[in-house]
Design a protein around this motif. Sequence first.
Motif, mmCIF file in Angstrom:
data_model
loop_
_atom_site.group_PDB
_atom_site.id
_atom_site.type_symbol
_atom_site.label_atom_id
_atom_site.label_comp_id
_atom_site.label_asym_id
_atom_site.label_seq_id
_atom_site.Cartn_x
_atom_site.Cartn_y
_atom_site.Cartn_z
ATOM 1 N N ARG A 72 -7.554 -7.380 1.448
ATOM 2 C CA ARG A 72 -6.447 -8.303 1.711
ATOM 3 C C ARG A 72 -5.112 -7.571 1.774
ATOM 4 O O ARG A 72 -4.265 -7.863 2.636
ATOM 5 C CB ARG A 72 -6.406 -9.403 0.644
ATOM 6 C CG ARG A 72 -7.632 -10.287 0.627
ATOM 7 C CD ARG A 72 -7.431 -11.533 -0.200
ATOM 8 N NE ARG A 72 -7.005 -11.230 -1.567
ATOM 9 C CZ ARG A 72 -6.749 -12.168 -2.473
ATOM 10 N NH1 ARG A 72 -6.872 -13.456 -2.171
ATOM 11 N NH2 ARG A 72 -6.366 -11.846 -3.697
ATOM 12 N N GLY A 73 -4.914 -6.607 0.874
ATOM 13 C CA GLY A 73 -3.661 -5.860 0.911
ATOM 14 C C GLY A 73 -3.519 -5.034 2.173
ATOM 15 O O GLY A 73 -2.455 -5.013 2.799
ATOM 16 N N LEU A 74 -4.596 -4.362 2.568
ATOM 17 C CA LEU A 74 -4.543 -3.540 3.777
ATOM 18 C C LEU A 74 -4.391 -4.405 5.026
ATOM 19 O O LEU A 74 -3.760 -3.985 6.003
ATOM 20 C CB LEU A 74 -5.803 -2.681 3.873
ATOM 21 C CG LEU A 74 -5.898 -1.536 2.852
ATOM 22 C CD1 LEU A 74 -7.266 -0.879 2.911
ATOM 23 C CD2 LEU A 74 -4.800 -0.504 3.082
ATOM 24 N N HIS A 373 2.582 -11.567 -1.844
ATOM 25 C CA HIS A 373 1.506 -11.878 -2.781
ATOM 26 C C HIS A 373 0.428 -10.798 -2.764
ATOM 27 O O HIS A 373 0.063 -10.240 -3.802
ATOM 28 C CB HIS A 373 0.921 -13.243 -2.421
ATOM 29 C CG HIS A 373 -0.207 -13.662 -3.292
ATOM 30 N ND1 HIS A 373 -0.972 -14.772 -3.044
ATOM 31 C CD2 HIS A 373 -0.748 -13.107 -4.412
ATOM 32 C CE1 HIS A 373 -1.900 -14.897 -3.974
ATOM 33 N NE2 HIS A 373 -1.781 -13.894 -4.810
ATOM 34 N N TYR A 374 -0.090 -10.508 -1.579
ATOM 35 C CA TYR A 374 -1.174 -9.535 -1.497
ATOM 36 C C TYR A 374 -0.705 -8.131 -1.842
ATOM 37 O O TYR A 374 -1.476 -7.319 -2.367
ATOM 38 C CB TYR A 374 -1.797 -9.545 -0.107
ATOM 39 C CG TYR A 374 -2.662 -10.757 0.156
ATOM 40 C CD1 TYR A 374 -3.013 -11.639 -0.870
ATOM 41 C CD2 TYR A 374 -3.128 -11.045 1.433
ATOM 42 C CE1 TYR A 374 -3.806 -12.742 -0.634
ATOM 43 C CE2 TYR A 374 -3.937 -12.154 1.684
ATOM 44 C CZ TYR A 374 -4.261 -12.999 0.651
ATOM 45 O OH TYR A 374 -5.048 -14.091 0.896
ATOM 46 N N PHE A 375 0.566 -7.833 -1.551
ATOM 47 C CA PHE A 375 1.111 -6.538 -1.944
ATOM 48 C C PHE A 375 1.105 -6.393 -3.462
ATOM 49 O O PHE A 375 0.838 -5.305 -3.988
ATOM 50 C CB PHE A 375 2.532 -6.363 -1.404
ATOM 51 C CG PHE A 375 3.210 -5.114 -1.903
ATOM 52 C CD1 PHE A 375 2.879 -3.880 -1.376
ATOM 53 C CD2 PHE A 375 4.159 -5.170 -2.909
ATOM 54 C CE1 PHE A 375 3.486 -2.720 -1.843
ATOM 55 C CE2 PHE A 375 4.769 -4.017 -3.388
ATOM 56 C CZ PHE A 375 4.436 -2.793 -2.850
ATOM 57 N N THR A 380 -0.755 -3.335 -7.809
ATOM 58 C CA THR A 380 -1.147 -3.258 -9.217
ATOM 59 C C THR A 380 -2.604 -2.857 -9.415
ATOM 60 O O THR A 380 -2.994 -2.479 -10.526
ATOM 61 C CB THR A 380 -0.918 -4.617 -9.919
ATOM 62 O OG1 THR A 380 -1.641 -5.645 -9.218
ATOM 63 C CG2 THR A 380 0.554 -4.968 -9.956
ATOM 64 N N GLY A 381 -3.429 -2.926 -8.356
ATOM 65 C CA GLY A 381 -4.842 -2.600 -8.514
ATOM 66 C C GLY A 381 -5.396 -1.646 -7.490
ATOM 67 O O GLY A 381 -6.613 -1.441 -7.445
ATOM 68 N N GLY A 382 -4.546 -1.054 -6.668
ATOM 69 C CA GLY A 382 -5.030 -0.221 -5.578
ATOM 70 C C GLY A 382 -5.844 0.987 -6.021
ATOM 71 O O GLY A 382 -6.816 1.366 -5.378
ATOM 72 N N LEU A 383 -5.473 1.596 -7.160
ATOM 73 C CA LEU A 383 -6.158 2.802 -7.615
ATOM 74 C C LEU A 383 -7.407 2.506 -8.429
ATOM 75 O O LEU A 383 -8.108 3.440 -8.846
ATOM 76 C CB LEU A 383 -5.193 3.673 -8.440
ATOM 77 C CG LEU A 383 -3.991 4.231 -7.663
ATOM 78 C CD1 LEU A 383 -3.138 5.102 -8.551
ATOM 79 C CD2 LEU A 383 -4.463 5.020 -6.445
ATOM 80 N N LEU A 410 -0.603 1.270 -8.137
ATOM 81 C CA LEU A 410 -0.398 2.145 -6.988
ATOM 82 C C LEU A 410 1.042 2.615 -6.874
ATOM 83 O O LEU A 410 1.308 3.728 -6.428
ATOM 84 C CB LEU A 410 -0.813 1.403 -5.715
ATOM 85 C CG LEU A 410 -0.947 2.206 -4.432
ATOM 86 C CD1 LEU A 410 -2.042 3.258 -4.560
ATOM 87 C CD2 LEU A 410 -1.264 1.270 -3.267
ATOM 88 N N VAL A 411 2.003 1.755 -7.237
ATOM 89 C CA VAL A 411 3.424 2.104 -7.202
ATOM 90 C C VAL A 411 4.048 1.736 -8.540
ATOM 91 O O VAL A 411 3.497 0.921 -9.278
ATOM 92 C CB VAL A 411 4.159 1.357 -6.054
ATOM 93 C CG1 VAL A 411 3.560 1.700 -4.705
ATOM 94 C CG2 VAL A 411 4.137 -0.151 -6.272
#
Length: 484
Positions: A72-74, A373-375, A380-383, A410-411
């Motif tokens: 969803r984020g990508l 939202h998806y960002f 917060t969970g990308g890694l 992630l950031v």
Amino acid sequence: MRSAGLAPRPGYRRLDVLCLPVLGRLLCWRHSRSLFQASLLAVAVLVVVDGLFGPQLSPRNLAGVLPWVHWRGLVVLTLLVAGNAFCMACPFMLPRRLAKKILPRRRPWPRALRSKWLAASLLILFFWAYEALDLWASPWLTAWLVVAYFAGAFLIDGLFRGAAFCKHVCPIGQFHFVNSMVSPFEVAVRESERCIACRTKDCIGGREVGGRVQNGCELWLFQQRKVGNLDCTFCMECIHACPHDNVGILVRNPARELYDDSWRSGLGRLGQRPDLAALVLVLVFSAFLNAFGMVSPVYGLLASMSRLLGTTSEAVPLLLLFLGGVVVLPAVLILGAATLTRRWTGATLPVTQIGTRFTFSLVPMGFAMWLAHYFFHFATGGLVLFPLLQKYLADLGLPLGSPRTGSGTLVPEGWILPIQTVALEMGLLLSAAVAFRISLDIFGDRRVALRASLPWVAIAVALSLAGIWLLLQPMEMRGTFMAG
């Protein structure tokens, strides 16, 4: 010829992705889409296998992390910068090709379903089920949802002509279609004069190339009259079918598609498509309601609704919340704004036609909320994916070090809210600009156009404020190790 894998000629008036040195050659290769689809098919298989047989704790399962955090984020980031690339690489299309060979795809899609009403209804059902069934927390259900998607694409496109599943059914595809309207790229003709002189129209009908059949657009988007990204899957069939090397992936003004009401192939005029307007409203208001479902105030509201209804289940209150939030509230706001526009301008257009036309001005605001939202979840969970893959490979006997636990941020956390706020305000500015351009297109006079656009700008401002309020609320850390 492009079908042979040669890069197109440089020197066109607009930037063309297909003219870029490396990426252009890759996309021009006629097997590139199959390569992308096969890659995502492998990911989908991993999701299904881990979802059915792996640990059922969502943050420790590929089916709990890949679809709901990374995909969803990508998707929203890709739509923002590149266009509908995920439809191009859709893994559900590989089984669909097999279906077209073994099933009798002779039937036309039912005339009564040749609109977006079914897709809009399925989107409401999906967003409700996501919360009511806690799909984000159930790898097993997520895996079966992926399987159901494969089965749906296989059966529908195996029995019906064209790309009926993509055009009329697929909820994910509709999300991509509508939100790609704000993308800076589109599949479009390079020189319109060549299309006028063309007699074969292979971009829509296809042709024979090197002893094989090269399909044209299966969504019936005739390039000469195509406008924008609605219903375009970036399948590149028209690019390979054009014998004049006249179709590319071109940079464009992303706002124009929203206020341009010229007749467009496969769709007609946006101002005469209330089903498309309804689809837009479902997606715009679901962006805010979906985020509302993840903040703490929603629990008190659902508890109060459950007591009022005399039920202990959240499914019914959630259904009423979604119907009210994405059907009733948008209908009231749109009809109210259209009535004010009509009264303040003395227009003779029907209220429904005004509402249908101006609804498209809210697309940037809706996309901005999806992006914010998806960002958040992606940032917060990308890694989380890396320790999860380490554990997955270790279970297969391929250890790659000790899995690292943690939030997977992630950031830096301090960056997230400012980035989200900027996204919302950019969406507001673009929605306001589009509303004014629609007004100017309808009424001509700038002062009248300004009055006509005010109710729609007010809706966008209200949505922006609602979005900021949502961003300031504590949100569930779904899909991270902190969640479980």
